[in-house]
Enzyme design. Structure first.
Site, short mmCIF file in Angstrom:
data_model
loop_
_atom_site.label_atom_id
_atom_site.label_comp_id
_atom_site.label_asym_id
_atom_site.label_seq_id
_atom_site.Cartn_x
_atom_site.Cartn_y
_atom_site.Cartn_z
N LYS A 56 47.35 -52.18 25.68
CA LYS A 56 47.69 -51.57 24.40
C LYS A 56 46.44 -51.10 23.67
O LYS A 56 46.42 -50.03 23.07
CB LYS A 56 48.45 -52.56 23.52
CG LYS A 56 49.80 -52.98 24.04
CD LYS A 56 50.55 -53.86 23.07
CE LYS A 56 49.87 -55.19 22.82
NZ LYS A 56 49.85 -56.07 24.01
N CYS A 60 55.84 -65.13 11.25
CA CYS A 60 55.03 -65.54 12.42
C CYS A 60 54.01 -66.63 12.13
O CYS A 60 53.63 -67.35 13.05
CB CYS A 60 54.33 -64.32 13.03
SG CYS A 60 53.09 -63.55 11.98
N MET A 61 53.53 -66.79 10.89
CA MET A 61 52.42 -67.71 10.66
C MET A 61 52.68 -68.74 9.56
O MET A 61 51.84 -69.60 9.30
CB MET A 61 51.15 -66.93 10.29
CG MET A 61 50.61 -66.05 11.40
SD MET A 61 50.37 -66.89 12.99
CE MET A 61 49.20 -68.16 12.54
N MET A 80 53.68 -68.29 18.55
CA MET A 80 55.05 -68.24 18.02
C MET A 80 55.95 -69.38 18.50
O MET A 80 56.89 -69.75 17.82
CB MET A 80 55.69 -66.90 18.37
CG MET A 80 55.02 -65.69 17.73
SD MET A 80 54.83 -65.82 15.95
CE MET A 80 53.11 -66.25 15.79
N GLY A 92 49.28 -63.75 15.27
CA GLY A 92 50.03 -62.70 15.92
C GLY A 92 49.70 -61.29 15.48
O GLY A 92 49.91 -60.35 16.23
N GLN A 93 49.18 -61.10 14.25
CA GLN A 93 48.96 -59.77 13.71
C GLN A 93 47.48 -59.56 13.37
O GLN A 93 46.75 -60.53 13.16
CB GLN A 93 49.81 -59.56 12.47
CG GLN A 93 51.31 -59.67 12.74
CD GLN A 93 52.11 -59.41 11.49
OE1 GLN A 93 52.35 -58.28 11.11
NE2 GLN A 93 52.52 -60.48 10.82
#
Length: 914
Positions: free
Chosen positions: A90, A186-187, A420, A457-458
């Site tokens: 990606k 997510c966090m 996650m 995650g981000q």
């Protein structure tokens, strides 16, 4: 036949010399003279700049190639300490995600006969028309229902200036705390566990621990696909240090299992029991680091009757949902829960702490802690946790004991990694805390090669959502809206009148969506998030968005799935079309310059908020305002205090919050440090002003002396600075927190210096015995948290588990990566992974289209039985990137009751041929 002799190049030189050479080298292909020349030719006219990857929280450094006003290529930066020149599949397409054919380039509004109409069709409008209507709808909502009816859903993909601007605008300007990011999805569980355990957020360790660890445990974390560059470092460690052991603790075999020494497949939610077994083994074997624990830790326990974060009413439920909702109110314990909680099997327990008291906890003794973990014997946990019917109980027992042997080997450096699988969990806070307990008992945390590491995650879930405080309960730098001292400090730094900030915690993300459904929230603005695709049980929220009184605004770079249900769509600048900074999962803050102009009339999110703020006078938002749940059920007028500060009632929120006055006036444009560069936000404002720099340097004041110290804006923008690990004190970054050899804030008598939640009462395993709150400064908490079953489990009708997640080729909802042809061809649709026997039993085979049904919704997906995610019998798995599949319409919206983070990993479904 003659052959050209391959030339020898240094890897670093090749990567910098051009794309073709770099690509060839990365594949191990010899590079000829002709190929080297071609690589140089490809580079002609390209100017390379420092950048940061747009995707996961790893925070890979990029070299970004610009030619003729477009980003034409990106490649890994060999000087970046995170990725050392590598990118994942990606990451190599950071350029192409900007130039999809359907890029949004102008505002679109639902209109009929030239005016806004909820049932109208989307028409192009000017920015003035868009923002005027937006302001009108916000003022209408404020007048009818007050600031609690306005909400902004933000993102862990915000840049730091964007998140800070959003926090100022919503909390300081509109006096609403209804700002919450998709990082809630997510966090949030990781955040609460940091607060409760250490009193301060974010990891103590850093990525270099991968090269120092002897044992690495993956807890529900498929790092090979979710964090592939970090996985390449894990693989390098495994292959070069042959004594390294990797254990993959998971609910199914996945890509990370290919390198792992052992994969332990457990039944959903029983990771709680497995960690308790490990805690019991540490104590049983006499391996507690007594000197460390006695000096730096206390033991704690908390309430267990906390529900599952579902609605307490069935008013908005489908008939199929109501049986699960019953367990939100009362739970009949199965025999495993009964043993784990010291109760009787079949006992019905009222969930009395399912609201704001779910996080209540207290100090216990070490003897109580030992009693709590005592039931988690090898036999008990093996019987409870074995997740693969095809594996014998003896084999599973042996795996658990082998894991315990690795954990208890005092000569091995131990790292735990999770993402996650732990966070999107109905007891996510608990299971995060249990792993910290394991490392703290052993004295193996915040040390080189030793630590419990929550991966992010981000790209800026840490730097923007968490550090900036873009949550409904937070203020910058770990401060809280409910704390009067924190509000006062924030008002002082924001130069706002005393009493401006609302003391009531706002609505979390799921509460916002439920509020949109029940009518308590009428205005929703989503920024850098595709929430109507990513939120669980989303058929509810899709319908709610079209409620006649609701007004939904979507800011994005593409027409996402969420945009279909919007009333107004705003075209946003992509990340290299604006100045920005991200904070990654190891506390590394990284910055980049604006490299190209935004597409069409797209604008930065900072500009949108600043321009919108000009449409609100202080008289409209700072007068006395009704608000239930605050003293007197109203926010006081602050207009007189504002006037004393030179802010008149007719002044705008832009004047009060963002204008280049006071310290912000120092951020001038043109900036002599950045000659001949772009400044899209300042230019669009029509001011000689550098807003992103002004915002960051103002935010930085919150961090100084607070254990979060950041360097200044210009330092991060230097080409030679590839990010710094905060706290940055006297120009030096901090590789390890809570370690006196590395952390300037850590003192031997105050090692765990975080100030939050240090005052707690005293009790035992069943409750509080002394309500007097006692302070425990400098101490971390070692928690006892019991096993709890998930709110629903497969039954005779919904007979399979469904878990969701990410795959290597796509990111989150696919709104960017699905527009990259190469990535779309590699993974054109989300696949339903099943065990072959489960598929055959239902008349399905690989390649068939299946119908997946739950209590909440249904979707269709193609079946896969042979590759990638190898499911045990009784379990299925489906990625959520594909808007055609709409995976999350099937997912339960249960959340961790403390963190309010949804659990995407445990929905009961049935599957049949479509």
């Amino acid at each position: 036949m003659t052959h050209e002799r391959p030339l020898t190049f240094q890897r670093r030189d090749l990567i910098k010399s051009g794309l073709a050479g770099a690509a060839a080298l990365s594949l191990g292909i010899p590079v000829t003279q002709a190929q080297a020349e071609a690589a140089k030719a490809a580079d002609d006219g390209i100017l390379w700049h420092k950048g940061v990857c747009r995707f996961c929280g790893t925070g890979c450094g990029l070299l970004v190639g610009v030619r003729d006003g477009r980003v034409v290529a990106t490649k890994g930066d060999p000087d970046a300490p995170v990725n050392r020149g590598l990118n994942c599949v990606k990451g190599y397409f950071n350029a192409k995600i900007m130039y999809g054919s359907d890029r949004l380039t102008q505002p679109l509004m639902r209109r009929k006969d030239g005016k806004f109409d909820k049932q109208g069709k989307f028409e192009p409008v000017t920015w003035d028309e868009a923002l005027d209507e937006m302001a009108r709808q916000m003022k209408k909502t404020l007048a009818a229902k007050g600031p609690a009816a306005l909400s902004v859903i933000g993102s862990g993909q915000y840049t730091i200036p964007e998140a800070y601007a959003a926090s100022k605008f919503v909390k300081g300007g509109l006096r609403s705390n209804n700002l919450d990011p998709n990082a809630r999805l997510c966090m949030a569980s990781a955040v609460v566990a940091f607060y409760q355990t250490f009193g301060i957020d974010e990891p103590a360790n850093n990525y270099e621990d991968i090269e120092k660890a002897d044992t690495m445990i993956l807890w529900g974390n498929n790092m090979a696909e979710a964090h592939p560059v970090l996985w390449s470092r894990v693989a390098n460690r495994k292959l070069t240090a042959r004594t390294t052991k990797i254990v993959n603790v998971t609910t199914f075999r996945n890509s990370s299992s290919n390198l792992a020494d052992e994969t332990i497949v457990f039944r959903p939610n029983t990771d709680l029991a497995i960690v308790n077994f490990l805690l019991r083994e540490i104590v049983r074997r006499g391996l507690v680091d007594k000197a460390f624990v006695e000096k730096h830790c206390i033991f704690a326990a908390g309430v267990t009757d906390i529900g599952y974060g579902l609605r307490t009413t069935s008013e908005f439920a489908k008939p199929s949902e109501k049986d699960t909702l019953e367990r939100q109110l009362r739970v009949k314990l199965d025999r495993y829960e009964a043993v784990a909680q010291g109760r009787k099997a079949g006992e019905v327990v009222e969930q009395k702490n399912s609201g704001g008291t779910a996080g209540n906890h207290w100090q216990i003794s070490f003897e109580d802690f030992k009693r709590g973990i005592e039931p988690y014997t090898l036999d008990f946990v093996a019987e409870l946790a074995k997740g693969d019917d095809e594996e014998s109980i003896d084999t599973f027992r042996a795996k658990l004991m082998a894991l315990a042997d690795l954990v208890c080997d005092t000569k091995r450096n131990l790292m735990s990694f999770w993402c996650m699988g732990f966070n999107q969990h109905q007891r996510g806070v608990w299971v995060n805390e249990l792993v910290y307990s394991m490392h703290l008992l052993l004295g193996k945390h915040g040390l080189p090669g030793n630590g419990a590491f929550s991966l992010t995650g981000q790209p800026s879930a840490c730097g923007s959502a968490r550090e900036v405080g873009a949550f409904c309960h937070r203020l910058p730098s770990d401060m809280l809206v409910a704390n009067p001292k924190h509000r006062a400090k924030t008002e002082s730094l924001w130069k706002l009148p005393a009493g401006t900030l609302n003391p009531k915690v706002g609505a979390s993300l799921m509460e916002m969506l439920r509020g949109l459904e029940d009518g308590s929230i009428d205005f929703v603005w989503t920024q850098v998030v595709n929430i109507l695709q990513s939120a669980p049980n989303n058929t509810h929220w899709l319908k709610a968005a079209r409620r006649p009184d609701a007004f939904v605004v979507v800011s994005d770079i593409y027409p996402t799935f969420s945009a279909r249900s919007a009333d107004l769509i705003l075209p946003a600048a992509a990340h290299f079309e604006k100045w920005g900074l991200y904070g990654n999962g190891e506390r590394r803050t990284q910055g980049w310059h604006q490299l190209v102009k935004p597409a069409g009339d797209a604008r930065s999110d900072v500009w949108m908020m600043m321009e919108l703020s000009k449409r609100f006078t202080l008289a409209e938002v700072w007068g006395e305002t009704p608000l239930k749940g605050v003293p007197g059920d109203k926010l006081p007028s602050i207009l007189e205090k504002a006037a004393e500060m030179g802010l008149k009632p007719e002044s705008t929120l832009f004047d009060a919050l963002f204008a280049p006055t006071g310290d912000r006036a120092a951020a001038v444009w043109p900036d002599p440090k950045y000659p001949n560069e772009l400044n899209g936000t300042g230019d669009a404002l029509g001011l000689p002003y550098f807003p992103e720099k002004a915002l960051f340097d103002e935010y930085r004041k919150f961090t100084l002396g607070h254990g979060h110290d950041l360097a200044d804006f210009d330092t991060y923008m230097r080409e030679d600075v590839k990010g710094l690990l905060w706290p940055v004190v006297d120009g030096k970054e901090t590789p390890y927190r809570f370690n006196t050899a590395f952390d300037p804030y850590a003192k031997e008598e105050n090692l765990f210096y975080g100030p939050l939640m240090k005052e707690i009462p005293t009790g035992n395993l069943t409750g509080v015995t002394d309500k007097t709150a006692k302070a425990h400064p400098g101490k971390a908490k070692i928690f006892f948290r019991p096993y709890a079953a998930p709110v629903e489990q497969p039954d005779g009708h919904y007979d399979l588990w469904l878990s969701t997640g990410r795959i290597l080729e796509h990111w989150h909802t696919g709104s960017m990566t699905r527009r990259v042809p190469e990535l779309h061809r590699a993974a054109p649709s989300a696949l339903l992974y099943m065990h072959p026997a489960d598929a055959e039993k239902r008349g399905l085979k690989r390649g068939d289209t299946a119908l997946v049904e739950s209590r909440y919704g249904e979707c269709r997906a193609v079946v896969e039985t042979q590759a990638r995610q190898l499911m045990p019998k009784g379990s299925t798995w489906l990625a959520f990137f594909d808007e055609k599949v709409r995976t999350n319409s099937v997912c339960i919206d249960a959340t961790d009751p403390i963190s309010l983070e949804p659990d995407y990993k445990k929905t009961a479904v049935r599957v049949k041929k479509a």
